[in-house]
Design a protein around this motif. Structure first.
Motif, PDB file in Angstrom:
ATOM      1  N   ARG A  62       0.625  22.685 -62.142  1.00 40.16           N
ATOM      2  CA  ARG A  62       0.284  24.117 -62.183  1.00 40.16           C
ATOM      3  C   ARG A  62       1.259  24.980 -61.386  1.00 40.16           C
ATOM      4  NH1 ARG A  62      -5.534  22.359 -62.289  1.00 40.16           N
ATOM      5  NH2 ARG A  62      -5.514  22.180 -60.035  1.00 40.16           N
ATOM      6  N   LYS A  63       1.685  24.495 -60.248  1.00 38.57           N
ATOM      7  CA  LYS A  63       2.581  25.312 -59.402  1.00 38.57           C
ATOM      8  C   LYS A  63       3.961  25.490 -60.014  1.00 38.57           C
ATOM      9  CE  LYS A  63       4.077  21.638 -56.191  1.00 38.57           C
ATOM     10  NZ  LYS A  63       4.703  20.910 -57.228  1.00 38.57           N
ATOM     11  N   ASP A  64       4.307  24.667 -61.011  1.00 34.80           N
ATOM     12  CA  ASP A  64       5.620  24.745 -61.651  1.00 34.80           C
ATOM     13  C   ASP A  64       5.593  25.486 -62.991  1.00 34.80           C
ATOM     14  OD1 ASP A  64       6.805  23.303 -59.566  1.00 34.80           O
ATOM     15  OD2 ASP A  64       6.229  21.392 -60.483  1.00 34.80           O
ATOM     16  N   ALA A  65       4.470  26.122 -63.325  1.00 40.00           N
ATOM     17  CA  ALA A  65       4.359  26.834 -64.598  1.00 40.00           C
ATOM     18  C   ALA A  65       5.400  27.942 -64.678  1.00 40.00           C
ATOM     19  CB  ALA A  65       2.955  27.418 -64.725  1.00 40.00           C
ATOM     20  N   ARG A  66       5.974  28.099 -65.865  1.00 41.27           N
ATOM     21  CA  ARG A  66       6.973  29.149 -66.071  1.00 41.27           C
ATOM     22  C   ARG A  66       6.764  29.810 -67.439  1.00 41.27           C
ATOM     23  NH1 ARG A  66      11.922  24.949 -66.783  1.00 41.27           N
ATOM     24  NH2 ARG A  66      11.779  24.750 -69.047  1.00 41.27           N
ATOM     25  N   ALA A  67       7.465  30.896 -67.651  1.00 35.74           N
ATOM     26  CA  ALA A  67       7.310  31.677 -68.881  1.00 35.74           C
ATOM     27  C   ALA A  67       7.397  30.786 -70.115  1.00 35.74           C
ATOM     28  CB  ALA A  67       8.369  32.767 -68.948  1.00 35.74           C
ATOM     29  N   GLY A  89      -4.279  30.130 -72.580  1.00 39.51           N
ATOM     30  CA  GLY A  89      -3.377  31.264 -72.561  1.00 39.51           C
ATOM     31  C   GLY A  89      -1.943  30.837 -72.433  1.00 39.51           C
ATOM     32  N   VAL A  90      -1.128  31.820 -72.119  1.00 41.93           N
ATOM     33  CA  VAL A  90       0.315  31.644 -72.101  1.00 41.93           C
ATOM     34  C   VAL A  90       0.849  32.183 -70.785  1.00 41.93           C
ATOM     35  CG1 VAL A  90       2.457  32.198 -73.304  1.00 41.93           C
ATOM     36  CG2 VAL A  90       0.323  32.011 -74.592  1.00 41.93           C
ATOM     37  N   VAL A  91       1.736  31.432 -70.157  1.00 39.20           N
ATOM     38  CA  VAL A  91       2.392  31.893 -68.942  1.00 39.20           C
ATOM     39  C   VAL A  91       3.459  32.909 -69.347  1.00 39.20           C
ATOM     40  CG1 VAL A  91       3.756  31.218 -66.926  1.00 39.20           C
ATOM     41  CG2 VAL A  91       1.952  29.677 -67.803  1.00 39.20           C
ATOM     42  N   VAL A  92       3.395  34.110 -68.756  1.00 34.19           N
ATOM     43  CA  VAL A  92       4.323  35.189 -69.102  1.00 34.19           C
ATOM     44  C   VAL A  92       5.518  35.195 -68.157  1.00 34.19           C
ATOM     45  CG1 VAL A  92       4.569  37.709 -69.248  1.00 34.19           C
ATOM     46  CG2 VAL A  92       2.514  36.583 -70.142  1.00 34.19           C
ATOM     47  N   ASN A  93       5.255  34.994 -66.883  1.00 34.97           N
ATOM     48  CA  ASN A  93       6.319  34.922 -65.876  1.00 34.97           C
ATOM     49  C   ASN A  93       5.763  34.165 -64.673  1.00 34.97           C
ATOM     50  OD1 ASN A  93       4.890  36.861 -64.210  1.00 34.97           O
ATOM     51  ND2 ASN A  93       5.744  38.477 -65.501  1.00 34.97           N
ATOM     52  N   ASP A  94       6.473  34.136 -63.571  1.00 37.99           N
ATOM     53  CA  ASP A  94       6.009  33.317 -62.440  1.00 37.99           C
ATOM     54  C   ASP A  94       4.798  33.907 -61.719  1.00 37.99           C
ATOM     55  OD1 ASP A  94       7.350  35.421 -61.241  1.00 37.99           O
ATOM     56  OD2 ASP A  94       8.538  34.159 -59.905  1.00 37.99           O
ATOM     57  N   ARG A  95       4.338  35.082 -62.127  1.00 36.69           N
ATOM     58  CA  ARG A  95       3.180  35.704 -61.491  1.00 36.69           C
ATOM     59  C   ARG A  95       2.026  35.994 -62.442  1.00 36.69           C
ATOM     60  NH1 ARG A  95       7.340  38.544 -60.852  1.00 36.69           N
ATOM     61  NH2 ARG A  95       6.462  40.407 -61.780  1.00 36.69           N
ATOM     62  N   GLN A  96       2.275  36.003 -63.748  1.00 33.74           N
ATOM     63  CA  GLN A  96       1.263  36.448 -64.691  1.00 33.74           C
ATOM     64  C   GLN A  96       1.094  35.510 -65.879  1.00 33.74           C
ATOM     65  OE1 GLN A  96       3.236  40.263 -65.390  1.00 33.74           O
ATOM     66  NE2 GLN A  96       1.383  41.266 -64.594  1.00 33.74           N
ATOM     67  N   CYS A  97      -0.128  35.543 -66.416  1.00 38.81           N
ATOM     68  CA  CYS A  97      -0.404  34.852 -67.664  1.00 38.81           C
ATOM     69  C   CYS A  97      -1.105  35.833 -68.599  1.00 38.81           C
ATOM     70  CB  CYS A  97      -1.262  33.617 -67.429  1.00 38.81           C
ATOM     71  SG  CYS A  97      -2.892  33.944 -66.724  1.00 38.81           S
TER      72      CYS A  97
END
Length: 134
Positions: free
Chosen positions: A77-82, A97-105
Protein backbone atom coordinates in the motif's frame (compact mmCIF):
# COMPACT_ATOMS: atom_id res chain seq x y z
CA UNK A 1 -0.15 17.80 -23.34
CA UNK A 2 -1.88 15.53 -20.82
CA UNK A 3 -1.44 11.78 -20.94
CA UNK A 4 -4.59 9.68 -21.53
CA UNK A 5 -4.84 8.60 -17.87
CA UNK A 6 -4.72 12.18 -16.54
CA UNK A 7 -7.25 13.25 -19.19
CA UNK A 8 -9.56 10.43 -18.10
CA UNK A 9 -9.30 11.49 -14.43
CA UNK A 10 -10.04 15.12 -15.34
CA UNK A 11 -13.01 14.02 -17.44
CA UNK A 12 -14.74 11.93 -14.77
CA UNK A 13 -13.97 13.63 -11.44
CA UNK A 14 -17.04 15.57 -10.38
CA UNK A 15 -19.48 13.58 -12.50
CA UNK A 16 -22.43 11.78 -10.92
CA UNK A 17 -22.48 8.10 -10.01
CA UNK A 18 -24.04 6.23 -12.95
CA UNK A 19 -24.46 2.46 -13.00
CA UNK A 20 -22.49 0.98 -15.90
CA UNK A 21 -20.50 4.19 -16.37
CA UNK A 22 -19.01 5.67 -13.20
CA UNK A 23 -19.61 3.13 -10.44
CA UNK A 24 -16.33 2.34 -8.69
CA UNK A 25 -16.15 -0.97 -10.56
CA UNK A 26 -16.58 0.70 -13.93
CA UNK A 27 -14.07 3.45 -13.07
CA UNK A 28 -11.53 0.73 -12.33
CA UNK A 29 -12.27 -0.99 -15.65
CA UNK A 30 -12.17 2.25 -17.62
CA UNK A 31 -8.90 3.36 -16.00
CA UNK A 32 -7.27 0.06 -16.94
CA UNK A 33 -8.61 0.37 -20.49
CA UNK A 34 -7.20 3.91 -20.86
CA UNK A 35 -3.77 2.86 -19.66
CA UNK A 36 -3.43 -0.53 -21.30
CA UNK A 37 -5.66 -0.56 -24.38
CA UNK A 38 -7.95 -3.25 -22.97
CA UNK A 39 -11.74 -3.38 -23.38
CA UNK A 40 -12.87 -4.32 -19.86
CA UNK A 41 -15.45 -1.55 -19.60
CA UNK A 42 -17.20 -2.70 -22.79
CA UNK A 43 -16.91 -6.32 -21.68
CA UNK A 44 -18.38 -5.84 -18.20
CA UNK A 45 -20.64 -2.77 -18.18
CA UNK A 46 -23.76 -4.83 -18.88
CA UNK A 47 -23.18 -6.70 -15.60
CA UNK A 48 -23.12 -3.49 -13.55
CA UNK A 49 -26.87 -2.97 -13.03
CA UNK A 50 -29.21 -1.17 -10.67
CA UNK A 51 -30.47 -4.58 -9.61
CA UNK A 52 -27.06 -5.44 -8.19
CA UNK A 53 -27.29 -6.78 -4.67
CA UNK A 54 -24.14 -7.30 -2.60
CA UNK A 55 -25.14 -10.88 -1.87
CA UNK A 56 -25.13 -11.57 -5.61
CA UNK A 57 -21.34 -11.15 -5.57
CA UNK A 58 -21.60 -9.65 -9.08
CA UNK A 59 -19.36 -6.70 -8.27
CA UNK A 60 -16.65 -8.86 -6.81
CA UNK A 61 -16.73 -11.10 -9.87
CA UNK A 62 -16.23 -8.14 -12.17
CA UNK A 63 -13.38 -6.72 -10.10
CA UNK A 64 -11.54 -9.97 -9.63
CA UNK A 65 -12.01 -11.07 -13.23
CA UNK A 66 -10.33 -7.85 -14.32
CA UNK A 67 -7.59 -7.91 -11.72
CA UNK A 68 -6.75 -11.59 -12.22
CA UNK A 69 -6.79 -11.30 -16.00
CA UNK A 70 -3.89 -8.88 -16.28
CA UNK A 71 -2.42 -8.16 -12.88
CA UNK A 72 1.27 -8.81 -12.80
CA UNK A 73 2.15 -7.42 -9.42
CA UNK A 74 0.59 -6.88 -6.00
CA UNK A 75 2.01 -3.71 -4.48
CA UNK A 76 2.52 -2.74 -0.86
CA UNK A 77 0.00 0.00 0.00
CA UNK A 78 2.75 2.49 0.83
CA UNK A 79 4.23 2.04 -2.67
CA UNK A 80 1.00 2.79 -4.59
CA UNK A 81 1.47 5.13 -7.53
CA UNK A 82 -0.59 6.71 -10.29
CA UNK A 83 -2.45 4.15 -12.37
CA UNK A 84 -2.43 1.38 -9.77
CA UNK A 85 -5.85 0.00 -8.85
CA UNK A 86 -7.10 -1.15 -5.48
CA UNK A 87 -9.79 -3.33 -3.98
CA UNK A 88 -10.65 -3.26 -0.30
CA UNK A 89 -13.29 -4.17 2.25
CA UNK A 90 -14.59 -2.60 5.44
CA UNK A 91 -17.36 -4.42 7.26
CA UNK A 92 -19.47 -5.61 4.32
CA UNK A 93 -18.66 -2.66 2.08
CA UNK A 94 -16.48 -3.10 -0.94
CA UNK A 95 -14.37 -0.21 -2.21
CA UNK A 96 -12.34 -0.17 -5.35
CA UNK A 97 -10.67 2.62 -7.18
CA UNK A 98 -7.68 4.01 -8.94
CA UNK A 99 -4.57 5.69 -7.57
CA UNK A 100 -4.34 9.16 -9.17
CA UNK A 101 -1.07 10.35 -7.64
CA UNK A 102 0.99 9.82 -4.49
CA UNK A 103 -1.64 11.61 -2.37
CA UNK A 104 -5.01 10.88 -3.97
CA UNK A 105 -7.21 8.12 -5.27
CA UNK A 106 -10.40 8.21 -7.32
CA UNK A 107 -13.54 6.25 -6.59
CA UNK A 108 -17.27 6.85 -6.60
CA UNK A 109 -20.45 6.20 -4.70
CA UNK A 110 -24.11 7.14 -5.17
CA UNK A 111 -23.99 9.93 -2.58
CA UNK A 112 -21.09 11.98 -3.96
CA UNK A 113 -20.41 10.68 -7.45
CA UNK A 114 -16.84 10.46 -8.73
CA UNK A 115 -14.37 12.21 -6.49
CA UNK A 116 -10.85 12.23 -5.16
CA UNK A 117 -10.03 10.99 -1.67
CA UNK A 118 -6.83 10.96 0.39
CA UNK A 119 -4.95 7.89 -0.79
CA UNK A 120 -3.29 6.33 2.25
CA UNK A 121 -6.23 6.75 4.68
CA UNK A 122 -8.56 5.03 2.19
CA UNK A 123 -6.09 2.20 1.56
CA UNK A 124 -5.62 1.66 5.31
CA UNK A 125 -9.30 2.00 6.25
CA UNK A 126 -10.38 -0.56 3.66
CA UNK A 127 -7.29 -2.77 4.08
CA UNK A 128 -6.99 -2.51 0.34
CA UNK A 129 -4.94 -4.70 -1.94
CA UNK A 130 -3.13 -2.64 -4.57
CA UNK A 131 -2.39 -4.02 -8.01
CA UNK A 132 -0.08 -2.84 -10.78
CA UNK A 133 -0.02 -3.80 -14.44
CA UNK A 134 3.52 -4.13 -15.76
Amino acid sequence: MMNPFDSFVDEVVGTPFVIGETSCIMLLARAIDVQHGTQYWQQYKHLDTENYLPEDMQGERIIYDIVRAECKETIDRKDARAGDVFVGWRAENEMCGVVVNDRQCMTSNPEVGVCLFPLQPILRLYKAEVFRWV
